[in-house]
Design an enzyme around this catalytic site. Structure first.
Site, short mmCIF file in Angstrom:
data_model
loop_
_atom_site.label_atom_id
_atom_site.label_comp_id
_atom_site.label_asym_id
_atom_site.label_seq_id
_atom_site.Cartn_x
_atom_site.Cartn_y
_atom_site.Cartn_z
N GLU A 26 48.10 -13.01 47.64
CA GLU A 26 48.43 -14.43 47.45
C GLU A 26 49.11 -14.96 48.71
N LYS A 27 48.61 -16.10 49.19
CA LYS A 27 49.18 -16.62 50.44
C LYS A 27 50.51 -17.33 50.24
N GLY B 9 40.90 -42.97 40.41
CA GLY B 9 40.29 -41.95 39.55
C GLY B 9 40.86 -42.01 38.15
N GLY C 188 40.20 -40.01 35.75
CA GLY C 188 39.89 -38.72 35.13
C GLY C 188 41.16 -38.08 34.57
N GLY D 62 44.49 -38.37 36.89
CA GLY D 62 44.93 -39.76 36.99
C GLY D 62 45.59 -40.24 35.71
N GLU E 240 46.74 -38.27 33.08
CA GLU E 240 47.93 -37.49 32.68
C GLU E 240 49.14 -37.89 33.52
N GLU F 262 38.71 -47.07 39.10
CA GLU F 262 37.74 -46.03 38.72
C GLU F 262 36.34 -46.48 39.13
N LEU G 97 38.91 -25.37 35.04
CA LEU G 97 39.93 -25.25 34.00
C LEU G 97 40.54 -23.86 34.04
N HIS H 175 48.25 -29.44 3.60
CA HIS H 175 48.63 -30.86 3.48
C HIS H 175 50.15 -30.97 3.56
P1 FAD Z 1 43.96 -21.49 41.56
O1 FAD Z 1 44.86 -21.65 40.41
O2 FAD Z 1 43.74 -22.66 42.44
O3 FAD Z 1 44.54 -20.28 42.40
C1 FAD Z 1 43.99 -19.89 43.62
C2 FAD Z 1 45.06 -19.15 44.41
O4 FAD Z 1 44.45 -18.54 45.53
C3 FAD Z 1 46.15 -20.08 44.98
O5 FAD Z 1 47.42 -19.59 44.64
C4 FAD Z 1 45.93 -20.01 46.49
O6 FAD Z 1 47.13 -20.08 47.24
C5 FAD Z 1 45.32 -18.61 46.64
N1 FAD Z 1 44.51 -18.45 47.84
C6 FAD Z 1 43.49 -19.23 48.28
N2 FAD Z 1 42.95 -18.70 49.40
C7 FAD Z 1 43.65 -17.56 49.66
C8 FAD Z 1 43.56 -16.58 50.66
N3 FAD Z 1 42.60 -16.62 51.59
N4 FAD Z 1 44.43 -15.57 50.65
C9 FAD Z 1 45.40 -15.49 49.69
N5 FAD Z 1 45.52 -16.38 48.70
C10 FAD Z 1 44.65 -17.40 48.68
N6 FAD Z 1 43.55 -26.73 33.85
C11 FAD Z 1 43.67 -26.52 32.53
O7 FAD Z 1 42.91 -25.73 31.97
N7 FAD Z 1 44.64 -27.15 31.79
C12 FAD Z 1 45.50 -28.04 32.35
O8 FAD Z 1 46.35 -28.60 31.65
C13 FAD Z 1 45.38 -28.30 33.74
N8 FAD Z 1 46.21 -29.17 34.34
C14 FAD Z 1 46.11 -29.37 35.69
C15 FAD Z 1 46.96 -30.30 36.27
C16 FAD Z 1 46.88 -30.54 37.62
C17 FAD Z 1 47.81 -31.55 38.25
C18 FAD Z 1 45.95 -29.82 38.41
C19 FAD Z 1 45.88 -30.03 39.90
C20 FAD Z 1 45.08 -28.91 37.84
C21 FAD Z 1 45.15 -28.68 36.46
N9 FAD Z 1 44.28 -27.80 35.82
C22 FAD Z 1 44.38 -27.59 34.48
C23 FAD Z 1 43.25 -27.06 36.56
C24 FAD Z 1 43.72 -25.61 36.83
O9 FAD Z 1 44.94 -25.65 37.54
C25 FAD Z 1 42.68 -24.85 37.61
O10 FAD Z 1 41.43 -24.94 36.96
C26 FAD Z 1 43.07 -23.39 37.75
O11 FAD Z 1 44.30 -23.25 38.40
C27 FAD Z 1 42.00 -22.62 38.52
O12 FAD Z 1 42.38 -21.28 38.62
P2 FAD Z 1 41.89 -20.35 39.81
O13 FAD Z 1 42.50 -19.01 39.55
O14 FAD Z 1 40.44 -20.46 39.97
O15 FAD Z 1 42.52 -20.99 41.14
P1 NAD Z 2 38.18 -35.60 37.31
O1 NAD Z 2 36.83 -35.13 37.71
O2 NAD Z 2 38.68 -35.32 35.96
O3 NAD Z 2 38.30 -37.17 37.50
C1 NAD Z 2 38.01 -37.81 38.69
C2 NAD Z 2 37.73 -39.25 38.38
O4 NAD Z 2 37.63 -39.94 39.61
C3 NAD Z 2 36.40 -39.47 37.65
O5 NAD Z 2 36.61 -40.34 36.57
C4 NAD Z 2 35.49 -40.08 38.71
O6 NAD Z 2 34.52 -40.96 38.17
C5 NAD Z 2 36.51 -40.80 39.57
N1 NAD Z 2 36.10 -41.01 40.96
C6 NAD Z 2 35.41 -40.18 41.76
N2 NAD Z 2 35.26 -40.73 42.97
C7 NAD Z 2 35.87 -41.94 42.95
C8 NAD Z 2 36.05 -42.98 43.89
N3 NAD Z 2 35.57 -42.88 45.13
N4 NAD Z 2 36.73 -44.08 43.51
C9 NAD Z 2 37.21 -44.19 42.25
N5 NAD Z 2 37.06 -43.24 41.31
C10 NAD Z 2 36.41 -42.12 41.66
O7 NAD Z 2 39.15 -35.00 38.45
P2 NAD Z 2 40.73 -34.96 38.53
O8 NAD Z 2 41.33 -35.83 37.51
O9 NAD Z 2 41.07 -35.13 39.95
O10 NAD Z 2 41.00 -33.45 38.14
C11 NAD Z 2 40.47 -32.38 38.94
C12 NAD Z 2 40.17 -31.18 38.11
O11 NAD Z 2 41.35 -30.61 37.60
C13 NAD Z 2 39.27 -31.53 36.95
O12 NAD Z 2 38.09 -30.81 37.06
C14 NAD Z 2 40.01 -31.11 35.73
O13 NAD Z 2 39.23 -30.37 34.89
C15 NAD Z 2 41.18 -30.28 36.24
N6 NAD Z 2 42.37 -30.70 35.46
C16 NAD Z 2 42.39 -30.39 34.13
C17 NAD Z 2 43.42 -30.82 33.35
C18 NAD Z 2 43.41 -30.48 31.90
O14 NAD Z 2 42.69 -29.58 31.51
N7 NAD Z 2 44.19 -31.14 31.08
C19 NAD Z 2 44.43 -31.59 33.88
C20 NAD Z 2 44.37 -31.92 35.22
C21 NAD Z 2 43.32 -31.46 36.00
#
Ligand code: FAD
Ligand code: NAD
Length: 467
Positions: A33-34, A181, A183, A186, A188, A204, A320, A445
């Protein structure tokens, strides 16, 4: 000494869960992990911190909007963003420390530094002092996740034009925030600040918010968020966002191609995320990311190099945490000679607004475009006794079943605790239940779960009881 059965690059939910399962199955496992803390995007700057702030802001919202009706008089309620961020940081660090504990418990060797592939059986770790360590490995698992995406004209400067990472560390409650965005991120993070008093304007590109979810959910969530003060600019193309020093100015073209100007204190760019492979050394084994930046994998999550696997946000499929975790377990079990199975059709999706939105299976539009004949049963949350007791009356539950076989094909809900409720539907659909099967199960219930039973009754033979 540095000989491993598997070397995992990236410690997010994909990487660290894969490491645990590999270790459980007897593999000598290394994880790289970096960053200083383990847990990746999800634990550090994603799922956990966002849900922590969503909970804090929801308490504030209830105190300022709902307590009086409940008969609780509170005066001078103030939101203290500094304390909210301190608590959020505590939750994040406890959760990340928990991963470190799990690595130690399972005898997984953790290397801090950037991991890059040297050849198909060796990975180099470069630490912060530029010291290099080479690990010899039978298999490599790439779990490097994703980074925030943006398009020309909206480049984040991390000052006023921010991504989710900066939005989770705000030092002030903005008066007005523009969100690009509509999505998951945006809405949450927009909810967090809207509840604290920020005016949120969402720009959007599509003609609805959460455009990939069932259209009933987009419609209902729009109503809910408008009540919270959100303003939506749908079908708008962002042209340029500028940091004006004290705030931001955004220009966009509306659907009539007229220029619209918006101003705010901050602009949150939330237009999706892109896979992260920088510095990974893919070229050293002849791997090239596809045109979406993803690492291509086959059904066994194997890249074109047979002993190199990839999972999570860096490969195809929904970005996810739970999908990444399941893929991590899948690869570990496959390497151990087992026959794992992952049903990509039944990965639930949740948006943690309040009420929450949750869904599993196909949307109404997807089923119609496939030519499926369907029955739809819906039940409004306000008809539940539990909802009136808690004053959470917004929302609806929708069950879609095959017209001929009654098999449940999709369940979509906007409801209090929908994130937890959806699991009933996931379990039922994993066992290929019919709407009638769900309808005949005794539900406690008063609960919100009765709404699923009622929607299933409505879908199977239009015989909901309480409407
Ligand atoms: P990541 O969690 O991105 O982990 C990748 C890791 O690899 C990082 O720590 C990075 O530093 C490390 N890394 C990369 N390159 C290198 C390298 N060369 N050497 C060493 N380390 C490296 N998903 C949900 O299901 N529920 C949610 O409620 C949800 N909420 C979210 C809210 C936000 C604001 C965001 C941004 C995302 C959210 N997601 C959510 C999405 C979720 O965080 C990701 O889908 C998930 O973290 C992906 O897991 P991953 O293991 O693929 O990668
Ligand atoms: P998203 O794909 O959910 O939403 C992006 C939104 O931006 C879409 O509605 C899209 O139509 C819009 N968009 C794209 N280009 C645009 C533009 N040029 N101008 C205006 N609108 C534009 O992506 P996100 O909200 O950035 O989340 C990223 C990822 O992180 C998602 O894949 C999501 O699954 C994951 N995530 C999951 C959770 C959760 O599970 N609760 C929470 C946060 C993030």
């Amino acid at each position: 000494m540095n000989n491993f059965d598997i070397t995992i690059i990236g410690s997010g939910p994909g990487g660290y869960v894969a490491a645990i399962r590999c270790a459980q199955l007897g593999m000598k496992t290394a994880i790289i992990e970096k960053y200083n803390t383990l847990g990746g995007t999800c634990l550090n700057v994603g799922c956990i911190p966002s849900k922590t702030l969503l909970d804090s802001s929801e308490h504030f919202h209830n105190a300022t909007h709902n307590f009086t009706e409940h008969g609780i008089d509170v005066k001078d309620v103030k939101a203290n963003i500094e304390q909210m961020i301190i608590r959020k940081n505590k939750v994040v660090s406890q959760t990340c420390d928990g991963i470190k504990f799990l690595m130690d418990k399972n005898n997984i060797e953790v290397f801090n530094g950037i991991g890059s592939i040297v050849d198909k059986n060796s990975v180099k770790v470069t630490d912060k002092d530029n010291k290099e360590t080479v690990l010899n490995t039978k298999n490599i698992l790439l779990a490097t996740g994703s980074k925030p995406n943006f398009f020309p004209g909206m480049e984040p400067d991390k000052d006023r034009i921010i991504t989710s990472t900066e939005a989770l560390n705000m030092k002030e409650i903005p008066k007005k925030m523009i969100v690009i965005g509509g999505g998951v991120i945006g809405l949450e993070l927009g909810s967090v600040f809207a509840r604290l008093g920020t005016k949120i304007e969402v720009v959007e590109f599509a003609n609805t918010i959460i455009p990939t979810m069932d259209k009933t959910m987009s419609k209902e969530l729009t109503k809910v968020l408008k009540k919270e003060g959100f303003k939506f600019h749908l079908q708008h193309k962002v042209q340029q966002v500028t940091n004006t020093g004290k705030g931001v100015k955004l220009t966009a073209l509306n659907k009539k191609d007229e220029e619209v100007t918006l101003e705010g204190d901050y602009c949150l760019v939330a237009v999706g995320r892109k896979p992260f492979t920088t510095g990974l050394g893919l070229e050293n084994v002849g791997l090239v990311p596809n045109n979406k930046g993803q690492i291509d994998v086959n059904d066994n999550l194997q890249t074109a190099v047979p002993n190199i696997y990839a999972i999570g946000d860096v490969v195809r499929g929904p970005m996810l945490a739970h999908k990444a975790e399941e893929e991590g377990v899948f690869v570990a079990e496959l390497l151990a000679g087992q026959k794992p199975h992952l049903n990509y059709d039944l990965i639930p999706g949740v948006v943690y607004t309040w009420p929450e939105v949750a869904s599993v299976g196909k949307t109404e539009d997807e089923l119609i475009s496939e030519g499926k004949e369907i029955n739809i049963g819906s039940f409004p949350i306000k008809a539940l006794g539990r909802a009136r007791a808690s004053m959470d009356i917004m929302g609806t539950i929708k069950v879609i079943a095959d017209k001929e076989t009654d098999e449940v094909l999709g369940v979509h809900m906007i409801a209090p605790r929908a994130a937890d409720l959806i699991m009933e539907a996931v379990v039922a659909m994993e066992f290929r239940a019919s709407a009638e099967d769900i309808a005949r199960i005794c539900h406690p219930h008063p609960t919100y779960s009765e709404g699923i039973k009622e929607a299933a009754l409505a879908a199977t033979s239009d015989r909901a009881l309480h409407i």
